[in-house]
Each structure stands twice: as structure tokens, then as C-alpha cells.
Design a protein around this motif. Structure first.
Motif, PDB file in Angstrom:
ATOM      1  N   LYS A 238       0.649  -1.237   0.132  1.00 15.39           N
ATOM      2  CA  LYS A 238       0.033  -0.027  -0.020  1.00 15.39           C
ATOM      3  C   LYS A 238       0.918   1.252  -0.003  1.00 15.39           C
ATOM      4  O   LYS A 238       0.573   2.345  -0.759  1.00 15.39           O
ATOM      5  N   ALA A 239       2.092   1.187   0.880  1.00 15.06           N
ATOM      6  CA  ALA A 239       2.767   2.373   0.644  1.00 15.06           C
ATOM      7  C   ALA A 239       3.579   2.711  -0.434  1.00 15.06           C
ATOM      8  O   ALA A 239       3.999   3.789  -0.842  1.00 15.06           O
ATOM      9  N   ASN A 240       3.617   1.555  -1.308  1.00 19.89           N
ATOM     10  CA  ASN A 240       4.497   1.846  -2.602  1.00 19.89           C
ATOM     11  C   ASN A 240       3.297   2.004  -3.426  1.00 19.89           C
ATOM     12  O   ASN A 240       3.547   2.388  -4.694  1.00 19.89           O
ATOM     13  N   GLY A 241       1.893   2.401  -3.439  1.00 16.32           N
ATOM     14  CA  GLY A 241       1.084   2.985  -4.133  1.00 16.32           C
ATOM     15  C   GLY A 241       0.429   1.670  -5.170  1.00 16.32           C
ATOM     16  O   GLY A 241      -0.035   2.057  -6.197  1.00 16.32           O
ATOM     17  N   LEU A 242       0.800   0.408  -4.608  1.00 13.97           N
ATOM     18  CA  LEU A 242      -0.211  -0.546  -5.700  1.00 13.97           C
ATOM     19  C   LEU A 242      -1.740  -0.383  -5.347  1.00 13.97           C
ATOM     20  O   LEU A 242      -2.251  -0.007  -4.426  1.00 13.97           O
ATOM     21  N   SER A 243      -2.417  -0.860  -6.340  1.00 12.72           N
ATOM     22  CA  SER A 243      -3.745  -0.695  -6.276  1.00 12.72           C
ATOM     23  C   SER A 243      -4.413  -1.777  -5.507  1.00 12.72           C
ATOM     24  O   SER A 243      -3.686  -2.699  -5.327  1.00 12.72           O
TER      25      SER A 243
END
Length: 336
Positions: A238-243
Motif C-alpha cells: 500500500k505504501a508503494n502505491g499498488l492498487s
């Protein structure tokens, strides 16, 4: 990895030997005289004794066991005393119907069990989650024969939407056997009317058979998904911006599938055993109904054959589950 597979194969052989021995012991201590049944109700004592000698039923039990195991290794399960046909031929005749029913039921169980498990974990403690959890408890607790009769009364007797029993209408010619699955063979030969009819016949028994499996898969998958969604790797994703879709369906689901695959393997074997009840309720012409009818006539060789076949498939499926573990869990590959 090879050592792991070899151990599982050795365990498979030992379990098969144990199953064959237990089945032989149980059927030989059951009440009833097969020789008298073969000879018929009007046979004299001398005629019954002759039949007993011809079928080897007068030999010591240990000798019968050796003959039985030797035949088993050679693929000979003996002859049915009712139909006088080889048991192997009859199992090959009835088994495709049972396998088709179990495959359809398992497909329903996996599809809805995993799907509802994921959705229930994602919206945890919502009204949807509560409804799904109540349904899963009901699915585990509901007796299959009672659920089957309820569906027959509702959808066949009251509404008339579905046929009450059987595999096809008596006046409908089945498609030429290719896979021996009516649904697939009718599609391969373009007989869509037969496909529709076969589908209508299989819906109710498949739903009844799949319900406990669906409930078990749902409960396990939901619990594992909740744990996976709270893991550090999900927070990192989530922190890496994955959907959210990618996190749930790729990363969390793969980690949650290990216990789910185990449940699927176990449930496949239980489903094969449960077909005895479901096929009897729906008059489905599979090995479950065949075994019940044979037991009613004290015809034990078909019962032994059906039990061994179900047990063998159960063990093969669990062996495949063990192999799937290796693919899903890298620690097993590394430990050898």
C-alpha cells in the motif's frame, strides 16, 4: 524436493494397503450369506454349498485375503453376484456420472467459497460479512439428505422449475460417449438441447453436494485473507502505491491459498463419499447409488470396489495437494 515426493508416494502405497485390508475385514464380518444369495431363495443346502465352493467362500479367511489382494494388484475386483458382470466394468460404467457431479459441485464450491471469502474479508464486520458467516455455519451444519429433499420439494414439486431426479429424461438419447461427461459430450457434438437438459438435472444435486465444501472453503479463506491483509508486506504494498485490487487478488490471495488448497483436497474426497447420500436422494446413476443397491443385496464385491475407488482418488487428490504445497510454499522446496 525429490525426497519429499518419494516420502509422499511411499505413504500413498501404505495407505492403499491399509484401506484394502480394512475394507476386506469389514465386509467379511458383515452379516449375510453371499453363497445363499447367489444360489437363490429356492436353493437346497447342497446347492448353496456348491456355490460356496465355486466362489471360494469356503476357504479360510487368510486364503481369501491373499486371493483378494492378488486380484487387486492385477486390477481384478471380482464379479457382482447380482449382475454377474466384472465389478471393474460396472465401476467404469457408473464412475463418470459421479465424477461429473463431483467436478461441477467442487467448481461451485471453489468459485463461491473463494469469492465470498475474499469479499467477506475485505468488508470485514459489515452486514455482508455477517450474512456470509451465518450462511457458512449453516452450510457446515445442514444434513445433505435433508437439504436435498427440501430443494426437491421447492424447485421440483412446488415450482416445477427443475427435474426431481435422474441424469436425463427417459426419452432423451444421450450423446455418443467421448469423455463420458454428458455436459461436455453434448457440447462437443453440438446437442445444446441435451446440454440444457443435463444442466437442469445436475443443478440440485451439485448444489447440495457443494454446500458443505463451499462453507468450509469460505471460512478458511476468509480467516486467511484477514490475516494476510494485516501483514507487513500488504502495508508495504500500500505504501508503494499498488492498487487495492492487485494487493488483494495477487499478493494477499496467494498467501491465503495454502490452507485453502488443503481444504479443497480434503473436501474432494469427502464429496466422493457424500455422493452415496446425494445420489440416493436424487436417483443419480453413479457409484454411490450403485454401492447402496449392492449393499442391500449383500453383494459385497461392488461395495469393496466402490470404497477402494473412492479411497484411491481421495489419496491421489491429497498427493496432488502435497505437490501444490511445494509450488505455493518455497520453504518446502528448500527443505527438500
Amino acid at each position: 524436493m525429490l525426497i519429499y515426493v518419494a516420502r509422499r508416494l511411499l505413504l500413498l502405497v501404505i495407505m492403499l494397503l491399509g484401506l484394502a485390508t480394512i475394507t476386506f475385514a469389514i465386509t467379511n464380518i458383515a452379516p449375510g450369506d453371499p453363497a445363499r444369495l447367489i444360489a437363490g431363495p429356492n436353493a437346497t443346502e447342497s446347492m448353496v454349498e456348491t456355490v460356496r465352493q465355486q466362489n471360494g467362500l469356503d476357504r479360510p479367511l487368510i486364503e481369501q485375503y491373499v486371493v483378494y489382494m492378488t486380484g487387486l494388484v492385477q486390477g481384478d475386483l471380482g464379479r457382482s453376484i447380482v449382475s454377474t458382470r466384472p465389478v471393474v466394468d460396472e465401476l467404469l460404467r457408473y464412475f463418470p456420472a459421479t465424477l461429473e457431479l463431483v467436478v461441477v459441485a467442487m467448481g461451485l464450491g471453489i468459485l463461491f467459497g473463494v469469492g465470498f471469502g475474499i469479499m467477506s474479508a475485505v468488508v470485514r464486520d459489515s452486514w455482508f460479512d455477517h450474512v456470509v458467516r451465518i450462511g457458512s455455519i449453516s452450510g457446515v451444519a445442514l444434513p445433505a439428505f435433508w437439504f436435498g429433499i427440501l430443494l426437491q420439494l421447492l424447485f421440483a414439486v412446488q415450482m416445477g422449475w427443475l427435474p426431481i431426479s435422474g441424469r436425463l429424461n427417459l426419452v432423451t438419447l444421450p450423446p455418443d460417449p467421448i469423455t463420458h461427461f454428458l455436459l461436455i459430450d453434448s457440447l462437443l457434438q453440438g446437442r445444446f438441447d441435451v446440454f440444457t437438459q443435463a444442466l437442469s438435472y445436475i443443478i440440485m444435486p451439485a448444489v447440495v453436494l457443494s454446500f458443505p465444501c463451499l462453507a468450509s472453503i469460505l471460512r478458511v479463506n476468509r480467516a486467511e485473507m484477514i490475516e494476510a491483509l494485516q501483514s507487513d508486506f500488504v502495508l508495504a504494498a500500500k505504501a508503494n502505491g499498488l492498487s487495492a485490487w492487485r494487493i488483494v487478488t495477487v499478493y494477499a490471495l496467494k498467501n491465503a491459498m495454502l490452507p485453502t488448497v488443503s481444504i479443497v483436497g480434503l473436501r474432494f474426497g469427502w464429496m466422493l463419499g457424500s455422493t452415496i447420500l446425494v445420489e440416493t436422494v436424487f436417483d443419480w446413476p453413479g457409484i454411490g447409488l450403485y454401492a447402496v443397491e449392492s449393499a442391500l443385496y449383500s453383494d459385497f464385491k461392488p461395495v469393496i470396489g466402490a470404497t477402494l475407488l473412492i479411497g484411491f482418488i481421495f489419496m491421489i487428490i491429497n498427493f496432488m495437494v502435497d505437490l501444490a504445497y511445494i509450488w505455493l510454499d518455497p520453504r518446502l522446496r528448500e527443505s527438500g
